[in-house]
Design an enzyme around this catalytic site. Structure first.
Site, short mmCIF file in Angstrom:
data_model
loop_
_atom_site.label_atom_id
_atom_site.label_comp_id
_atom_site.label_asym_id
_atom_site.label_seq_id
_atom_site.Cartn_x
_atom_site.Cartn_y
_atom_site.Cartn_z
CD GLU A 269 11.02 2.88 16.57
OE1 GLU A 269 9.89 3.15 17.06
OE2 GLU A 269 11.21 2.69 15.37
CB CYS B 216 9.15 5.76 6.28
SG CYS B 216 10.01 7.32 6.16
CG ASP C 294 6.35 -6.94 -3.03
OD1 ASP C 294 6.20 -8.15 -2.80
OD2 ASP C 294 5.71 -6.05 -2.45
CG HIS D 110 7.84 5.00 14.65
ND1 HIS D 110 8.08 3.73 15.09
CD2 HIS D 110 6.90 4.89 13.70
CE1 HIS D 110 7.31 2.88 14.43
NE2 HIS D 110 6.58 3.57 13.57
CG LEU D 111 7.90 12.13 13.74
CD1 LEU D 111 8.40 13.53 13.37
CD2 LEU D 111 6.90 12.22 14.89
N GLY D 112 6.13 8.59 10.85
CA GLY D 112 5.48 8.28 9.58
C GLY D 112 3.97 8.41 9.62
CB ALA D 113 1.44 6.73 11.52
CE LYS E 85 -2.25 -1.65 3.57
NZ LYS E 85 -1.89 -3.08 3.54
N1 LIG Z 1 6.83 4.80 9.93
C1 LIG Z 1 5.57 4.62 10.25
O1 LIG Z 1 5.04 5.27 11.11
C2 LIG Z 1 4.78 3.61 9.49
C3 LIG Z 1 3.44 3.86 9.20
C4 LIG Z 1 2.71 2.91 8.51
C5 LIG Z 1 3.31 1.73 8.13
N2 LIG Z 1 4.59 1.49 8.44
C6 LIG Z 1 5.27 0.26 8.02
O2 LIG Z 1 5.46 0.32 6.61
C7 LIG Z 1 5.56 -1.01 6.09
C8 LIG Z 1 4.70 -1.16 4.84
O3 LIG Z 1 3.35 -0.96 5.16
P1 LIG Z 1 2.20 -1.22 4.07
O4 LIG Z 1 0.95 -0.71 4.67
O5 LIG Z 1 2.62 -0.73 2.75
O6 LIG Z 1 2.18 -2.79 4.08
P2 LIG Z 1 1.69 -3.77 2.92
O7 LIG Z 1 1.42 -5.06 3.57
O8 LIG Z 1 0.61 -3.13 2.13
O9 LIG Z 1 2.96 -3.91 2.00
C9 LIG Z 1 4.11 -4.63 2.35
C10 LIG Z 1 4.71 -5.19 1.08
O10 LIG Z 1 5.92 -5.83 1.42
C11 LIG Z 1 6.05 -6.96 0.57
N3 LIG Z 1 7.01 -7.89 1.14
C12 LIG Z 1 6.84 -8.77 2.16
N4 LIG Z 1 7.96 -9.47 2.36
C13 LIG Z 1 8.87 -9.02 1.44
C14 LIG Z 1 10.22 -9.36 1.15
N5 LIG Z 1 10.87 -10.31 1.84
N6 LIG Z 1 10.83 -8.68 0.16
C15 LIG Z 1 10.19 -7.72 -0.53
N7 LIG Z 1 8.90 -7.38 -0.32
C16 LIG Z 1 8.26 -8.01 0.66
C17 LIG Z 1 4.65 -7.52 0.49
O11 LIG Z 1 4.47 -8.32 -0.65
C18 LIG Z 1 3.82 -6.25 0.40
O12 LIG Z 1 3.56 -5.90 -0.94
C19 LIG Z 1 5.19 -1.92 7.25
O13 LIG Z 1 6.36 -2.39 7.84
C20 LIG Z 1 4.48 -0.99 8.22
O14 LIG Z 1 4.54 -1.45 9.54
C21 LIG Z 1 5.35 2.41 9.10
O1 LIG Z 2 1.79 4.45 16.02
C1 LIG Z 2 2.49 5.07 15.23
O2 LIG Z 2 2.53 6.29 15.19
C2 LIG Z 2 3.33 4.31 14.21
C3 LIG Z 2 2.51 3.51 13.32
C4 LIG Z 2 3.27 2.74 12.27
O3 LIG Z 2 4.49 2.31 12.69
C5 LIG Z 2 2.44 1.61 11.75
O4 LIG Z 2 2.96 0.52 11.56
O5 LIG Z 2 1.26 1.84 11.49
#
Ligand SMILES: NC(=O)c1ccc[n+]([C@@H]2O[C@H](COP(=O)([O-])OP(=O)(O)OC[C@H]3O[C@@H](n4cnc5c(N)ncnc54)[C@H](O)[C@@H]3O)[C@@H](O)[C@H]2O)c1
Ligand SMILES: O=C(O)CC[C@@H](O)C(=O)O
Length: 525
Positions: A259, A228, A169, A277-280, A149
């Site tokens: 963290e 991120c 991916d 960890h401000l992504g969200a 996503k």
């Molecule tokens: N920094 C933040 O605050 C923040 C906010 C939201 C999400 N996230 C993190 O971002 C990441 C992605 O979130 P998303 O919503 O896009 O998830 P998602 O499940 O939609 O996408 C993850 C993708 O990774 C792929 N994947 C899985 N294993 C893999 C591998 N070994 N090699 C390559 N690709 C692989 C999957 O096929 C999938 O398409 C997650 O780790 C989530 O926790 C961080």
């Molecule tokens: O809670 C947060 O702000 C981080 C969320 C983010 O890491 C997630 O995986 O959705």
């Protein structure tokens, strides 16, 4: 009183939703031992990324029904322990997608134009323009690891900025990558060709330290990395070394192996940008995730199902509404077949018939198992742990489909083999959603399930129904409805009796003595 603990900062709108059904206690930043001490009082726990829900927390949470993660990543929750204990874990898979993607792009542009460093210099009363010559991202290559996503949204925006897109991916098709304007490549090529590399993958055993010393050695000396996604998918020491030794040009990190980030070489490097960890962390995302997760906690506490449970296999949001009536049918039939079989259960066969054969079977199979085990395990079995409980009891689960069986538009056939023999039941849903039991041990009948029932297998002969009726009357057990089904005249038949009152064991013994009765079963549904 139902109680919910909120242990990380959540938008107030989420608290309002939870307050509709529960007392909500907000206790932010609890040390682990304190959390373990108070968790036994709570029926639900709502967290973000700051709370670590360890096995010890889950074991102590004997009243917990649900853990809600206001965000995507559930790696701070011990999911196997929660599943084992029958606790639903829900998240918000899409609520912060845009926020995380936009943070990624902000990090990429900050890296290319040195924005944090330039900002710092001007606040330190310097007017330095020559130290901050940047690089355009236009026509540069962005390597995206993880095209889910967030990765997809990053791809869309980066494409419109004129970037060339490579992606890695293994779970994404070439068609999907094409749609996003990405060329799917192997990791090695992505490493060697990209000017910017951004990670959007979960942390799993396969992705841990996917960016390590070897990977870094393959990158361009001008390459910049953005993470991120999750801490621990980059080897932070190797990254710091690579930047110090000018093997790559820089990095922007929002997430860290541990963290909050404490002592780290990364903090001393000019061309590294760090955010906590401000992504969200946008107003919009925090409202989205709070509403998403609080609504699910509220629903589960009210006995309804969750939309995005991560540990209920196969129950995807779009499916829930469509499939819900069949889940109830499956539970009822599993429960009925289990009680008919009695003894030690060895095998459960679930057959989706007619139009049901086209539906996703996994939730229906799980509902059947839950029904089957409900007499033995009562409320300890639920959609989360049913499959594990069956496996641990050595029950074989067989799932089949037959679209050609069309006595009813859609029906479900369940047969249970136990140490005392094999029994089967079939059921369907009427147009008003009511359940009908349409077959017991291959005898056709048509009865609604009721709390107290009597089933008999008997010889089809005059007088037998009257005798059963009189016996029930003599024990003051009132009959609500009665149905008899047979395959051939004067052969064997089945009788299904719905009762207003429970049937005492002593009465069952009397019924068994009636001439022509082969078997009799009291059923509680
Ligand atoms: N920094 C933040 O605050 C923040 C906010 C939201 C999400 N996230 C993190 O971002 C990441 C992605 O979130 P998303 O919503 O896009 O998830 P998602 O499940 O939609 O996408 C993850 C993708 O990774 C792929 N994947 C899985 N294993 C893999 C591998 N070994 N090699 C390559 N690709 C692989 C999957 O096929 C999938 O398409 C997650 O780790 C989530 O926790 C961080
Ligand atoms: O809670 C947060 O702000 C981080 C969320 C983010 O890491 C997630 O995986 O959705």
């Amino acid at each position: 009183m139902t109680k919910v603990l909120v242990s990380d900062p959540i938008d107030p709108i989420g608290i309002d939703i939870l307050s509709q059904v529960a007392q909500v206690d907000i206790k932010i930043g609890l040390p682990l031992d304190e959390l373990i001490k108070i968790i036994p009082e709570y029926n639900a726990l709502m967290i973000r990324s700051g709370t670590y829900v360890t096995k010890e927390v889950i074991t102590a949470g004997s009243q917990l029904k649900i853990i809600g993660r206001a965000g995507v990543g559930v790696d701070n929750i011990d999911i196997p322990s929660a599943t084992r204990q029958g606790i639903v874990v829900v998240n918000s898979p899409e609520g912060n997608t845009i926020a995380a993607a936009e943070h990624t792009l902000a990090m990429m542009l900050s890296l290319s134009r040195h924005i944090p460093q330039a900002n710092q210099s001007i606040k330190e009363h310097r007017w330095d323009r020559k130290s901050f010559i940047g690089a355009e991202v236009y026509k540069k290559t962005l390597g995206i690891i993880g095209l889910g996503k967030i990765g997809s949204h990053v791809a869309n925006i980066a494409k419109s900025m004129g970037m060339k897109l490579l992606a890695y991916d293994p779970f994404i098709s070439n068609e999907r990558a094409d749609q996003l304007g990405c060329v799917l490549v192997e990791l090695e090529l992505l490493f060697s060709e990209s000017d910017y590399i951004t990670l959007h993958i979960p942390k799993t055993p396969e992705t841990a330290h996917i960016i390590n010393k070897k990977a870094l050695s393959k990158m361009k000396s001008t390459a910049r990395i953005i993470n991120c996604a999750r801490g621990g998918i980059i080897d932070e020491d190797a990254l710091a070394e690579a930047i110090i030794n000018k093997k790559i040009a820089g990095a922007a990190l929002d997430v860290f192996e541990k963290e909050p980030l404490s002592n780290s070489k990364l903090k001393n490097l000019d061309n590294v940008i760090l955010t906590p960890h401000l992504g969200a962390s946008t107003t919009e995302a925090q409202i989205n995730v709070a509403v998403d997760v609080a609504e699910q906690i509220r629903d589960v506490l009210l006995g309804l199902s969750a939309r995005t449970a991560v540990n209920i296999p196969g129950l995807v949001p779009d499916l829930v509404e469509k499939i819900r009536p069949y889940l109830e049918l499956a539970e009822t039939l599993g429960n009925l077949a289990g009680q008919l079989a009695g003894g030690r259960i060895e095998k459960l066969t679930v057959r989706l018939q007619g139009e049901l054969a086209a539906m996703q079977s996994q939730p229906i199979v799980i509902a059947s198992i839950k029904g089957l085990l409900s007499q033995a395990l009562r409320e300890r079995v639920n959609y989360v742990n049913a499959a594990i409980e069956a496996k641990e009891r050595g029950i074989r689960i067989i799932e089949t489909r037959d679209a050609s069986i069309c006595d009813y538009a859609a029906s479900l056939h369940i047969s249970v083999q136990g140490s005392l023999g094999e029994h089967s039941v079939t059921g369907t849903l009427l147009s008003d959603g009511e359940i009908r039991i349409t077959n017991v041990d291959l005898f056709p009948i048509n009865v609604p399930p009721s709390n107290h029932m009597l089933f008999t297998i008997h010889r089809d002969m005059p007088g037998i129904i009257g005798k059963i009726g009189s016996l029930l009357g003599s024990f003051n057990v009132n009959i609500a409805s009665m149905q008899v089904g047979r395959k051939i005249v004067r052969g064997d038949a089945v009788m299904a009796v719905s009762l207003d009152d429970p049937l005492p064991d002593s009465l069952l013994l009397e019924i068994m003595k009636v001439t022509g009765i082969r078997d009799a079963y009291t059923i509680k549904l």
